[in-house]
Scaffold this active site. Structure first.
Site, PDB file in Angstrom:
ATOM      1  N   GLU A 479       0.832  -1.219   0.000  1.00 38.80           N
ATOM      2  CA  GLU A 479       0.000   0.000   0.000  1.00 38.80           C
ATOM      3  C   GLU A 479       0.863   1.265   0.000  1.00 38.80           C
ATOM      4  O   GLU A 479       0.509   2.278   0.589  1.00 38.80           O
ATOM      5  CB  GLU A 479      -0.978   0.032   1.185  1.00 38.80           C
ATOM      6  CG  GLU A 479      -2.028  -1.046   1.162  1.00 38.80           C
ATOM      7  CD  GLU A 479      -1.527  -2.363   1.747  1.00 38.80           C
ATOM      8  OE1 GLU A 479      -1.940  -3.431   1.254  1.00 38.80           O
ATOM      9  OE2 GLU A 479      -0.732  -2.317   2.705  1.00 38.80           O
ATOM     10  N   GLU A 503      -3.604 -11.202  -4.387  1.00 40.45           N
ATOM     11  CA  GLU A 503      -4.554 -11.405  -3.291  1.00 40.45           C
ATOM     12  C   GLU A 503      -5.991 -11.118  -3.704  1.00 40.45           C
ATOM     13  O   GLU A 503      -6.939 -11.709  -3.168  1.00 40.45           O
ATOM     14  CB  GLU A 503      -4.175 -10.522  -2.098  1.00 40.45           C
ATOM     15  CG  GLU A 503      -4.274  -9.040  -2.362  1.00 40.45           C
ATOM     16  CD  GLU A 503      -3.620  -8.196  -1.294  1.00 40.45           C
ATOM     17  OE1 GLU A 503      -4.292  -7.279  -0.790  1.00 40.45           O
ATOM     18  OE2 GLU A 503      -2.449  -8.432  -0.961  1.00 40.45           O
TER      19      GLU A 503
END
Length: 710
Positions: A479, A503
């Site tokens: 992130e 993911e």
């Protein structure tokens, strides 16, 4: 001295008329033109083999303090230099990188009355052009606030664009392929799956932006050396096909707080008429970054790893001790906690048995019950384990097996809290024999009002890279802002996520089959990605009969990703018990290297297909990965890069004849042949499929009974 004086006098005489300067790439294919008009407006053009890449594109800046609009200049001097050097990365896709460029430095002074001086520096490589703004130390400019950077990229037509929406907080979108005139960043398709996002304009896109003109020019726009400055988005003018820079603001709308001397990041334009050369062009981005600041890089360790991670995404176990944090659905029936002492030992045993060096453990520390979406300041302390996770015992056990535990630091977006804890957390790691950490920044940022890609966070990411280097720790940031080549300067910054990773296939609409054929032309232009490939249980209904999700891939394509998606940190992301059912295919993951001496792009078309060959660092072994989008196709690769006169054993892991990413993703075949530099491989790739090949020098033992490839 006389020549310098005459040059300056000539410039002064020309102030009333347009002035033009130029530079060409070392091979002559790229030509840069820089013009300062009679009114003082600064603009540049770029051509490739006499074809337009950038039409006249203006460059300007706006300061808030002092309140100055820098858009009309007097030229003070122009310097032209050539550089040709070679350097060795600590790790990477090549053992050596040549930095051959011509530089044009245009020194300017504001003509509106402020007398502020700036330099605009251009570098022209065989791969493309980079430019940046430099703010010298001067009496009339010390501390200043940047309100806006107004850099233009004026394209020659309505090019095909491969893009994701402009955003201040995330780059986890899947890609759109449209004409520039059809960009609609406000559509938000897939955005509901992203935890923190900030749309700001319907015509905005992020970099790296991949473009293709109707006449076959490939153009990639990005930035390099993003330090102490906000990330750049681009806003599309659909009438003129001009892309205008848009910097991520802070809470009050300012873009950057700077002190002279200061520099902007480089704005990069990579161009070729051959898509393969765009991927190789990422060396230009590295060349625009500063050399390594890590004095002793001996602790930096490219590696493959396994970990307690995917089992949470598929719903088998939980991040938190109470058993409620699973995948994207954080309020489901309780499942067992994943990060237990017993389960971690199981992964350590698996890693040791199969030659992996690291085991990632997520959910080991207290705080996961109340971390998500609350915008809370103090959630994690990064040193307190759950009661069922014995740090001391696991440190001892891992060391006895030759394994390093990879630490996980999820910040929940509370970056101020993480900065208070960093030294304590890194000392804790060193005490327990850990030298690698995966950080996470899920959620909205604290300080509140800051963004993932704003100046404050850009400085934080650099502080983490610096501080982990000081402690002898490798860092993998998730992130985070997209990479801009800073792994040259901080080679311990060994990978990042900063895009839509594997993911998403576990619990969302997933990643379309073309996603991995796009990433090397977009996100990976700036640096390696921790994509977490290697998923062998492709259909998620194996974990829950009601689940319809799946990885949009064949098993053979998952193997190929270890070559096509470059990273010195590669995860074998699936569960040990899944791999144990397919040990023949798992052998490729065990064998494939993560650090390379050379890279050859054999075939490429962004969004369609890609074939890459890489030579393992310090080894004669080569590995090839070939992938395709949703279309089945045949790819042909010549092995002319192999040493002449040397035979190799090629182990080919490919899609079976009936393989298909939706209908039959697990169908694969493994074959062995003898090959040499005269061999041309013809590989049939299933829809959403791929092929992976290991090439090992042949000897009397490994080549016995093998036939030549035909």
């Amino acid at each position: 001295m006389r020549k310098v004086l005459s040059f300056v006098l000539a410039l002064l005489c020309l102030q009333a008329q347009a002035q033009t300067f130029s530079a060409t790439s070392p091979n002559g294919n790229i030509r840069l033109g820089v013009t300062v008009s009679a009114a003082g407006e600064l603009a540049y053009t770029v051509t490739y083999k006499n074809r337009p890449v950038m039409l006249p594109s203006t460059l300007a800046l706006t300061f808030k303090e002092p309140a100055v609009e820098l858009r009309q200049f007097n030229v003070q001097r122009v310097d032209s230099t050539t550089s040709d050097t070679t350097w060795q990365p600590v790790w990477g896709e090549y053992s050596q990188i040549r930095d051959h460029h011509k530089q044009l430095l245009v020194s300017l002074k504001d003509k509106s009355g402020s007398d502020i001086a700036i330099n605009v520096v251009f570098r022209v490589f065989n791969e493309g052009v980079g430019f940046r703004y430099e703010f010298p130390q001067q009496a009339k400019l010390n501390h200043f606030v940047l309100a806006d950077e107004r850099s233009q990229f004026h394209l020659a037509g309505d090019h095909k664009a491969i893009w994701i929406p402009g955003d201040y907080d995330t780059n986890e979108y899947f890609y759109y392929t449209t004409k520039l005139s059809q960009v609609d960043a406000g559509s938000g398709k897939g955005a509901q799956e992203i935890h923190a996002k900030t749309f700001f304009h319907p015509n905005a896109v992020q970099t790296p932006l991949m473009l293709k003109s109707d006449d076959g020019l490939y153009i990639n726009l990005h930035e390099a050396a993003l330090i102490n400055y906000p990330a750049m988005n681009l806003v599309v003018d659909k009438t003129s096909f001009t892309l205008n820079s848009h910097l991520v603001p802070d809470a009050v709308g300012n873009k950057a707080y700077l002190q002279t001397p200061a520099k902007s990041p480089w704005r990069t334009i990579i161009v070729s008429d051959d898509a393969r050369e765009i991927i190789a062009g990422n060396r230009m981005i590295l060349n625009l970054n500063e050399p390594s600041k890590v004095a002793d890089p001996s602790f930096i360790a490219p590696q493959k790893y396994v970990g307690i991670w995917w089992e949470m995404h598929v719903g088998k176990s939980s991040w938190d001790y109470s058993g409620s944090q699973v995948g994207s659905n954080l309020q489901i029936a309780k499942v067992p906690h994943g990060a237990t002492t017993e389960n971690t030992k199981r992964y350590i045993d698996f890693a040791a048995k199969h030659g992996f060096k690291g085991v990632l453990v997520e959910g080991w520390n207290t705080g996961w019950e109340d971390w998500f979406g609350k915008w809370e300041e103090d959630v994690f302390d990064f040193v307190t384990p759950y009661p069922d996770y014995d740090v001391n015992e696991l440190s001892r056990y891992a060391a006895s097996k030759g394994i390093k535990i990879i630490m996980h630091h999820e910040t929940s977006g509370s970056v101020t809290n993480y900065e208070r804890w960093m030294d304590t957390a890194y000392r804790f790691m060193k005490k327990h024999g850990m030298n690698a950490v995966k950080t996470g920044y899920v959620g909205r940022i604290i300080p509140r009002g800051e963004h993932h890609d704003g100046q404050w966070m850009i400085k934080h990411f650099e502080r983490v890279a610096q501080k982990t280097a000081n402690y002898g720790i490798n860092v993998n940031m998730h992130e985070s802002v997209r990479l801009t080549g800073l792994h040259r300067t901080y080679p311990n910054w060994i990978a990042s996520e900063a895009a839509r990773g594997n993911e998403f296939n576990a619990w969302s609409s997933g990643n379309p089959p073309d996603h991995e054929t796009i990433l090397p032309f977009t996100r990976l232009m700036g640096g390696p990605m921790d994509y977490t490939p290697g998923i062998f249980q492709i259909k998620m209904n194996a974990y829950d009969p009601n689940k319809k999700e799946q990885v949009h891939t064949t098993l053979a394509k998952q193997l190929a990703l270890y070559v096509t998606l470059y990273s010195p940190l590669q995860m074998a992301a699936d569960l040990p018990e899944v791999y144990e059912k397919h040990m023949d295919a798992f052998q490729f993951i065990k064998d494939v290297a993560v650090d390379w001496d050379d890279t050859k792009v054999l075939s490429a078309e962004p969004g369609d297909y890609l074939t890459i060959a890489r030579k393992a660092k310090g080894s004669p072994n080569w590995f090839i990965g070939a992938i395709t989008d949703e279309m089945a196709r045949t790819t042909v690769g010549a092995l002319s890069f192999l040493p002449k006169g040397q035979r190799y054993v090629a182990t080919i892991y490919r899609d079976a004849a009936d393989a298909h990413w939706e209908k039959n993703p697990m169908a694969y075949t493994i074959e062995k042949f003898l090959v040499d530099s005269n061999t041309k491989l013809s590989l049939k790739l299933a829809a959403g499929g791929g092929a992976a090949i290991s090439l090992v020098p042949a000897d009397a033992t490994n080549s016995k009974g093998l036939k030549r490839y035909k």
